[in-house]
Design an enzyme around this catalytic site. Structure first.
Site, mmCIF file in Angstrom:
data_model
loop_
_atom_site.group_PDB
_atom_site.id
_atom_site.type_symbol
_atom_site.label_atom_id
_atom_site.label_comp_id
_atom_site.label_asym_id
_atom_site.label_seq_id
_atom_site.Cartn_x
_atom_site.Cartn_y
_atom_site.Cartn_z
ATOM 1 N N GLU A 7 0.820 -1.211 0.000
ATOM 2 C CA GLU A 7 0.000 0.000 0.000
ATOM 3 C C GLU A 7 0.853 1.260 0.000
ATOM 4 O O GLU A 7 0.457 2.276 -0.564
ATOM 5 C CB GLU A 7 -0.934 0.013 1.220
ATOM 6 C CG GLU A 7 -1.787 1.255 1.317
ATOM 7 C CD GLU A 7 -2.966 1.101 2.252
ATOM 8 O OE1 GLU A 7 -3.420 2.117 2.776
ATOM 9 O OE2 GLU A 7 -3.444 -0.023 2.441
ATOM 10 N N LYS A 8 2.028 1.181 0.629
ATOM 11 C CA LYS A 8 2.879 2.359 0.724
ATOM 12 C C LYS A 8 4.329 1.904 0.816
ATOM 13 O O LYS A 8 4.608 0.726 1.119
ATOM 14 C CB LYS A 8 2.485 3.207 1.930
ATOM 15 C CG LYS A 8 2.513 2.456 3.254
ATOM 16 C CD LYS A 8 2.085 3.330 4.408
ATOM 17 C CE LYS A 8 0.605 3.558 4.445
ATOM 18 N NZ LYS A 8 -0.155 2.336 4.835
ATOM 19 N N ASP A 101 -2.995 -2.514 3.288
ATOM 20 C CA ASP A 101 -3.256 -2.515 4.726
ATOM 21 C C ASP A 101 -4.405 -3.474 5.027
ATOM 22 O O ASP A 101 -5.282 -3.697 4.181
ATOM 23 C CB ASP A 101 -3.616 -1.111 5.200
ATOM 24 C CG ASP A 101 -2.384 -0.283 5.540
ATOM 25 O OD1 ASP A 101 -1.271 -0.836 5.506
ATOM 26 O OD2 ASP A 101 -2.540 0.920 5.831
ATOM 27 N N ASP A 103 -7.437 -3.789 5.889
ATOM 28 C CA ASP A 103 -8.760 -3.218 6.089
ATOM 29 C C ASP A 103 -9.448 -3.049 4.738
ATOM 30 O O ASP A 103 -8.894 -3.399 3.694
ATOM 31 C CB ASP A 103 -8.687 -1.886 6.853
ATOM 32 C CG ASP A 103 -7.805 -0.853 6.161
ATOM 33 O OD1 ASP A 103 -7.537 -1.002 4.950
ATOM 34 O OD2 ASP A 103 -7.383 0.111 6.820
ATOM 35 N N TYR A 319 -1.217 -2.484 14.111
ATOM 36 C CA TYR A 319 -2.052 -1.707 13.193
ATOM 37 C C TYR A 319 -2.997 -0.785 13.964
ATOM 38 O O TYR A 319 -3.726 -1.229 14.851
ATOM 39 C CB TYR A 319 -2.849 -2.663 12.306
ATOM 40 C CG TYR A 319 -3.612 -1.988 11.206
ATOM 41 C CD1 TYR A 319 -2.953 -1.346 10.167
ATOM 42 C CD2 TYR A 319 -5.007 -1.984 11.203
ATOM 43 C CE1 TYR A 319 -3.652 -0.725 9.152
ATOM 44 C CE2 TYR A 319 -5.721 -1.367 10.192
ATOM 45 C CZ TYR A 319 -5.036 -0.733 9.171
ATOM 46 O OH TYR A 319 -5.731 -0.112 8.167
ATOM 47 N N ARG A 321 -5.692 1.355 12.896
ATOM 48 C CA ARG A 321 -7.087 1.647 12.516
ATOM 49 C C ARG A 321 -8.009 0.504 12.965
ATOM 50 O O ARG A 321 -8.593 -0.197 12.164
ATOM 51 C CB ARG A 321 -7.184 1.865 11.005
ATOM 52 C CG ARG A 321 -6.488 3.131 10.520
ATOM 53 C CD ARG A 321 -6.475 3.172 8.998
ATOM 54 N NE ARG A 321 -6.000 4.419 8.468
ATOM 55 C CZ ARG A 321 -4.724 4.742 8.313
ATOM 56 N NH1 ARG A 321 -3.789 3.868 8.668
ATOM 57 N NH2 ARG A 321 -4.368 5.908 7.818
#
Length: 707
Positions: A7-8, A101, A103, A319, A321
């Site tokens: 993702e990043k 990520d 989610d 994580y 979130r």
């Protein structure tokens, strides 16, 4: 070649470290037969209405509702170069490992890149709750089929498209309505932001309309053979001087009670003692961390999220979130190693020194773990160079984790009732038997409330003597303004603000409005749009924010509507509902949502030429107000401002019998700062002017001047 798409970049680097044999290349890291590349968050964005039809660039009520037949996406400008690298790597890939990520958004983010390039090869999924080396190696050994996560992708896509439909259409509708009433601002609405703003506006209005009431509390100091203690007067319902809430508001009645009960004898009518215990607060979810950090560190919700994300990317915590405050029982065996590793970290020495790794608190409960467990330290030692905000938040997370390995606080809860001259007085107390975890936390609950009095040993029938009675004059207080922390908590527990029992239950099941990952961004959006402002630690609605809520129909500001949508999104994520069915319902109800905003469509100030709404605007050059037609450029009517309303159009100057020598068009007589002059009616195409000659004709012999 196996291609990992993270993702990043930070996530990509963690995976590459777990794979080993790293060799950096442009936009990727090669690890033997594996290649790790990355996105920069969402690489694609939804198209704007005008990308579907050029005429949508104009905001017109006849265009609404705008519902795309086929959804379009555009490559973000700042993502184009990296997306091209990913596309090139995909052409050579035998298989892909999705490393978004863990989610909904993380799932969609990489899936939509694969769809963009029409990738048809094998795709696996790596699920990384933390980025420390051990967790990465475990995750690499447990890859799963990416297809099983399709419901997560669909839930994220449903959220995105529903937000587009509601946000684009409602914003345009409200702005068009505002322009019909002379407002020039863009009045933005959103599925989550509008009910959130409504919470703040309602609280601010309640505060502004609040009228303080004086009332009196009577506290008696009692003497008992085993020690002194205090009790509070408990008025009976038929006592004179009480208001509707049972508060004593009559000063003369209060004074009479003081006189009647000072230096009197009484009896203990009730006395109870109960042994109780209180466990440490659970480890943090994102919402609880945002609330605590707002109160203790003065951090905004977005700052907490960004800082927690930084700690996660530095492999120091799990994580962030997450909406869960529980930990999986399967990880309990690893906790001792984490406790030992962090025992010498500055700021944790005291709580770490007395932690008992064998204690298993209620936080260890796999059945209560949702998609992600509570935020916890990984066992990696934080570096000395860690920025102060990150260090403060890390200590908050780590301390909450360490408290799970301390005994509960044990105490004796005490209650007493005393009769003085046939009136009832009550007291409570608490005697600490074992402070347990509270010895290290500074307070015994998350709000810091505690009872200070410890009652002497009392028995029913014991004699007491009232030494004196104090009158405490108090004022009723308005509710507190929302802080970022308490507003985040209110969004997560919005059922508390709803009276209807069925709606309250539905909202509680839906876990509020927004998600752990999006709530902070919603608050930032409301501030950026000028609907909320920060006043020290409080968030206060602006006049514009209150105006928006006043104009918004109930369905769009009611948290029940948003929570119902959120509940359906969760059902999609669980595979219990489909994306298509959800969006079909959103499209079906959209006209009904817009109808109360658009009303009968008649503008408050119609254009005298075409009937469209006139809009009040301010000239940049001199700051003067004027009214312009919203049908511009088709209609170019401009009227002066007359005390906030459209004035009368200036009369057009009469054409003279004289013709312009330059272009042949009639001249008109005008007035200027230096008196009267003749100008060409072809202005601004022709800018010739002449002074007025004696007798009233234009002086063509004079040198022409440009106006």
């Amino acid at each position: 070649m196996r291609l990992f798409i993270a993702e990043k970049p930070s996530l990509g680097r963690a995976i590459a470290a777990g794979l080993g044999n790293q060799k950096k290349a442009e936009g990727c890291i090669r690890c033997g037969d594996d290649v790790v590349t990355w996105c920069f968050g969402h690489m694609l964005e939804q198209a704007w209405p005008q990308d579907y039809k050029p005429e949508y660039a104009q905001w017109r009520r006849e265009h609404l509702p705008i519902i795309p037949d086929q959804w379009k996406y555009k490559v973000k400008k700042d993502a184009a170069a990296q997306l091209k690298i990913i596309g090139s790597l995909l052409r050579d890939a035998d298989s892909v490992v999705h490393a978004g990520d863990p989610d909904r958004e993380g799932q969609l983010l990489v899936d939509e890149v694969l769809e963009h390039f029409h990738y048809r090869g094998r795709v696996e999924r790596i699920w990384l709750a933390s980025l420390d080396d051990l967790s990465v190696r475990k995750a690499l050994a447990n890859l799963t089929d990416n297809a099983r996560y399709a419901p997560l992708r669909d839930a994220a896509r449903a959220r995105s498209r529903a937000d587009w439909l509601a946000g684009i259409n409602a914003t345009r509708a409200l702005t068009i309505k505002g322009r019909a009433e002379g407002r020039s601002d863009v009045l933005s609405l959103g599925r989550v932001q509008t009910p959130t703003l409504a919470l703040v506006v309602a609280r601010d209005l309640e505060i502004s309309h609040f009228k303080s009431v004086d009332y009196f509390v009577l506290r008696a100091s009692l003497v008992h053979i085993a020690g002194d203690f205090a009790v509070t007067f408990a008025p009976s319902e038929d006592l004179a001087g009480l208001d509707a809430c049972g508060r004593l508001t009559d000063a003369s009645v209060a004074e009479a009670l003081v006189t009647a009960h000072t230096n009197t004898d009484g009896l203990v009518t009730e006395a109870t003692r109960e042994a109780k215990s209180k466990a440490a607060p659970l480890p943090h979810s994102l919402s609880s961390l945002q609330k605590a950090a707002s109160a203790q560190l003065g951090m905004s919700a977005q700052q907490v999220l960004d800082t927690a994300q930084a700690l996660y990317e530095k492999k120091l915590t799990t994580y962030p979130r997450t909406d869960c405050r529980y930990l999986p029982e399967e990880q309990f065996a690893d906790a001792a190693a984490v406790l030992a590793a962090l025992s010498s970290v500055p700021g944790l020495e005291q709580v770490a020194g007395t932690a008992d790794a064998s204690l298993k608190s209620a936080a260890w409960n796999t059945k209560k773990v949702t998609a992600h467990h509570a935020i916890a330290p990984t066992g990696e030692i934080p570096p000395d160079s860690l920025p102060q905000k990150e260090r403060d938040l890390y200590l908050m997370i780590a301390t909450a984790f360490y408290l799970q390995f301390h005994a509960p606080m044990r105490y004796e809860a005490q209650k007493v009732a005393v009769s003085l001259a046939d009136t009832r007085w009550e007291g409570t107390g608490r005697r600490i038997l074992d402070p347990g975890w509270t010895a290290f936390s500074g307070h015994d609950d998350e709000d810091g409330d505690s009872e200070e009095q410890s009652l002497p040993p009392l028995e029913k029938g014991d004699a007491v003597h009232c030494r004196d009675v104090q009158t405490l004059k108090k004022k009723t207080s308005p509710p507190s303004r929302f802080s970022e922390g308490t507003l985040i908590e209110a969004m997560a527990n919005v059922h508390r603000f709803v009276a209807d029992a069925d709606a309250k239950a539905a909202l509680k099941d839906a876990k509020g409005i927004g998600t752990e990952a999006t709530r902070a961004r919603v608050l930032e959006t409301l501030k950026e749009r000028g609907y909320l402002v920060a006043d020290k630690k409080a968030l206060v609605s602006t006049p514009l924010g209150r105006e928006v809520i006043a104009l918004t129909p109930p369905a769009l500001k009611d948290p029940i509507t948003t929570a119902e949508w959120e509940s359906r999104l969760e059902a999609i994520a669980q595979g219990q509902e489909t994306l298509d069915a959800f969006l079909a319902d959103q499209c079906r109800i959209l006209p009904d949502l817009l109808a109360p905003i658009l009303g009968n469509g008649k503008p408050a100030f119609p254009c005298p030429a075409c009937g469209a709404a006139l809009n009040r605007r301010k000239r940049k050059k001199d700051g003067a107000w004027f009214w312009g037609c919203t049908a511009w450029p088709d209609c170019k009517v401009i009227l002066p401002d007359d005390k906030g309303k459209p004035g009368k159009a200036r009369a057009k100057p009469a054409l003279s019998e004289y013709a312009c020598p330059a272009c042949g068009k009639p001249l008109v007589k005008r007035s200027g700062a230096k008196g009267e002059f003749y100008g060409c009616s072809g202005y601004p195409g022709c800018k010739k002017t002449w002074p007025v000659a004696p007798g009233g004709a234009p002086d063509f012999e004079a040198k022409s001047k440009k106006k």
